[in-house]
Design a protein around this motif. Structure first.
Motif, PDB file in Angstrom:
ATOM      1  N   GLN A 194       0.850  -1.190   0.000  1.00  0.00           N
ATOM      2  CA  GLN A 194       0.000   0.000   0.000  1.00  0.00           C
ATOM      3  C   GLN A 194       0.887   1.242   0.000  1.00  0.00           C
ATOM      4  O   GLN A 194       1.742   1.403   0.853  1.00  0.00           O
ATOM      5  CB  GLN A 194      -0.900   0.011   1.231  1.00  0.00           C
ATOM      6  CG  GLN A 194      -1.799   1.217   1.316  1.00  0.00           C
ATOM      7  CD  GLN A 194      -2.648   1.233   2.579  1.00  0.00           C
ATOM      8  OE1 GLN A 194      -2.551   0.309   3.394  1.00  0.00           O
ATOM      9  NE2 GLN A 194      -3.432   2.255   2.750  1.00  0.00           N
ATOM     10  N   VAL A 195       0.645   2.122  -0.974  1.00  0.00           N
ATOM     11  CA  VAL A 195       1.431   3.340  -1.077  1.00  0.00           C
ATOM     12  C   VAL A 195       0.929   4.355  -0.060  1.00  0.00           C
ATOM     13  O   VAL A 195      -0.278   4.588   0.072  1.00  0.00           O
ATOM     14  CB  VAL A 195       1.322   3.927  -2.492  1.00  0.00           C
ATOM     15  CG1 VAL A 195       2.069   5.244  -2.564  1.00  0.00           C
ATOM     16  CG2 VAL A 195       1.862   2.938  -3.522  1.00  0.00           C
ATOM     17  N   GLN A 196       1.871   4.946   0.646  1.00  0.00           N
ATOM     18  CA  GLN A 196       1.536   6.017   1.584  1.00  0.00           C
ATOM     19  C   GLN A 196       2.571   7.113   1.482  1.00  0.00           C
ATOM     20  O   GLN A 196       3.766   6.843   1.328  1.00  0.00           O
ATOM     21  CB  GLN A 196       1.488   5.498   3.022  1.00  0.00           C
ATOM     22  CG  GLN A 196       0.204   4.784   3.401  1.00  0.00           C
ATOM     23  CD  GLN A 196       0.088   4.595   4.902  1.00  0.00           C
ATOM     24  OE1 GLN A 196       1.006   4.096   5.538  1.00  0.00           O
ATOM     25  NE2 GLN A 196      -1.038   5.000   5.472  1.00  0.00           N
TER      26      GLN A 196
ATOM     27  N   ALA B 267       4.141  11.464  -5.483  1.00  0.00           N
ATOM     28  CA  ALA B 267       5.097  10.524  -6.059  1.00  0.00           C
ATOM     29  C   ALA B 267       4.659  10.164  -7.460  1.00  0.00           C
ATOM     30  O   ALA B 267       3.468   9.900  -7.711  1.00  0.00           O
ATOM     31  CB  ALA B 267       5.196   9.259  -5.203  1.00  0.00           C
ATOM     32  N   GLY B 268       5.629  10.151  -8.373  1.00  0.00           N
ATOM     33  CA  GLY B 268       5.334   9.792  -9.753  1.00  0.00           C
ATOM     34  C   GLY B 268       6.485   9.006 -10.347  1.00  0.00           C
ATOM     35  O   GLY B 268       7.646   9.270 -10.020  1.00  0.00           O
TER      36      GLY B 268
ATOM     37  N   ASP C  49       0.700  10.366  -9.263  1.00  0.00           N
ATOM     38  CA  ASP C  49      -0.587   9.739  -8.987  1.00  0.00           C
ATOM     39  C   ASP C  49      -0.698   9.164  -7.589  1.00  0.00           C
ATOM     40  O   ASP C  49      -1.636   8.408  -7.300  1.00  0.00           O
ATOM     41  CB  ASP C  49      -0.894   8.661 -10.039  1.00  0.00           C
ATOM     42  CG  ASP C  49       0.268   7.691 -10.229  1.00  0.00           C
ATOM     43  OD1 ASP C  49       0.180   6.852 -11.137  1.00  0.00           O
ATOM     44  OD2 ASP C  49       1.253   7.769  -9.474  1.00  0.00           O
ATOM     45  N   ASN C  50       0.240   9.525  -6.746  1.00  0.00           N
ATOM     46  CA  ASN C  50       0.153   9.156  -5.333  1.00  0.00           C
ATOM     47  C   ASN C  50       0.385  10.413  -4.523  1.00  0.00           C
ATOM     48  O   ASN C  50       1.350  11.138  -4.772  1.00  0.00           O
ATOM     49  CB  ASN C  50       1.208   8.102  -4.969  1.00  0.00           C
ATOM     50  CG  ASN C  50       0.990   6.803  -5.693  1.00  0.00           C
ATOM     51  OD1 ASN C  50       0.101   6.029  -5.345  1.00  0.00           O
ATOM     52  ND2 ASN C  50       1.784   6.547  -6.719  1.00  0.00           N
ATOM     53  N   TRP C  51      -0.493  10.648  -3.549  1.00  0.00           N
ATOM     54  CA  TRP C  51      -0.471  11.904  -2.821  1.00  0.00           C
ATOM     55  C   TRP C  51      -0.606  11.671  -1.325  1.00  0.00           C
ATOM     56  O   TRP C  51      -1.288  10.735  -0.891  1.00  0.00           O
ATOM     57  CB  TRP C  51      -1.618  12.807  -3.281  1.00  0.00           C
ATOM     58  CG  TRP C  51      -1.514  13.202  -4.709  1.00  0.00           C
ATOM     59  CD1 TRP C  51      -2.130  12.623  -5.771  1.00  0.00           C
ATOM     60  CD2 TRP C  51      -0.725  14.276  -5.241  1.00  0.00           C
ATOM     61  NE1 TRP C  51      -1.775  13.273  -6.931  1.00  0.00           N
ATOM     62  CE2 TRP C  51      -0.916  14.293  -6.629  1.00  0.00           C
ATOM     63  CE3 TRP C  51       0.124  15.233  -4.670  1.00  0.00           C
ATOM     64  CZ2 TRP C  51      -0.291  15.215  -7.471  1.00  0.00           C
ATOM     65  CZ3 TRP C  51       0.740  16.147  -5.498  1.00  0.00           C
ATOM     66  CH2 TRP C  51       0.534  16.134  -6.883  1.00  0.00           C
ATOM     67  N   GLY C  52       0.000  12.589  -0.581  1.00  0.00           N
ATOM     68  CA  GLY C  52      -0.240  12.628   0.843  1.00  0.00           C
ATOM     69  C   GLY C  52      -1.480  13.445   1.155  1.00  0.00           C
ATOM     70  O   GLY C  52      -2.167  13.940   0.259  1.00  0.00           O
ATOM     71  N   GLN C  53      -1.727  13.622   2.436  1.00  0.00           N
ATOM     72  CA  GLN C  53      -2.951  14.295   2.868  1.00  0.00           C
ATOM     73  C   GLN C  53      -2.816  15.811   2.882  1.00  0.00           C
ATOM     74  O   GLN C  53      -3.812  16.524   2.966  1.00  0.00           O
ATOM     75  CB  GLN C  53      -3.341  13.811   4.277  1.00  0.00           C
ATOM     76  CG  GLN C  53      -2.574  14.454   5.433  1.00  0.00           C
ATOM     77  CD  GLN C  53      -1.162  13.919   5.599  1.00  0.00           C
ATOM     78  OE1 GLN C  53      -0.722  13.007   4.894  1.00  0.00           O
ATOM     79  NE2 GLN C  53      -0.431  14.485   6.558  1.00  0.00           N
TER      80      GLN C  53
END
Length: 119
Positions: free
Chosen positions: A1-3, A98-99, A107-111
């Motif tokens: 799981q990406v975080q 992160a890309g 396409d992955n983001w933090g809050q």
């Protein structure tokens, strides 16, 4: 799981400094760029800076070059954004993204973490 977990935001007066941190996990980091974007009030999400995890090379938006420094710690698997000479125009929610290298996509983001600079 990406975080991607950001921390370090806050309130500061103009001319001050803050350091943001991003902890990426669940990624093969050597194949990624890790970047900071920001979204001000009633504005879109804009690129701030990025680091190529594989070699540490960096790029910056013109608005922050010379004031902000992005870096990575390959031991702790952390990315930092050191922000100096802050102005009210830097007020925004800052997101770590992160890309895949050379894909042009994040396409992955933090809050997100809020940075507020008062004059």
């Amino acid at each position: 799981q990406v975080q991607l977990v950001e921390s370090g935001g806050g309130s500061v007066q103009a001319g001050g400094s803050l350091r943001l941190s991003c902890a990426p996990s669940g990624l093969s980091l050597d194949t990624y760029y890790i970047a900071w974007f920001r979204q001000g009030p009633e504005k879109g999400r804009n690129f701030v800076a990025r680091v190529d995890w594989s070699d540490g090379s960096t790029n910056y938006a013109a608005a922050v070059e010379g004031r902000f420094t992005i870096s990575r710690d390959t031991v702790k698997n952390m990315v930092y954004l050191q922000m100096n000479g802050l102005t009210p125009e830097d007020t925004a929610v800052y997101y770590c993204g992160a890309g895949v290298r050379h894909s042009g996509l994040y396409d992955n983001w933090g809050q997100g973490t809020q940075v507020t600079v008062s004059s």
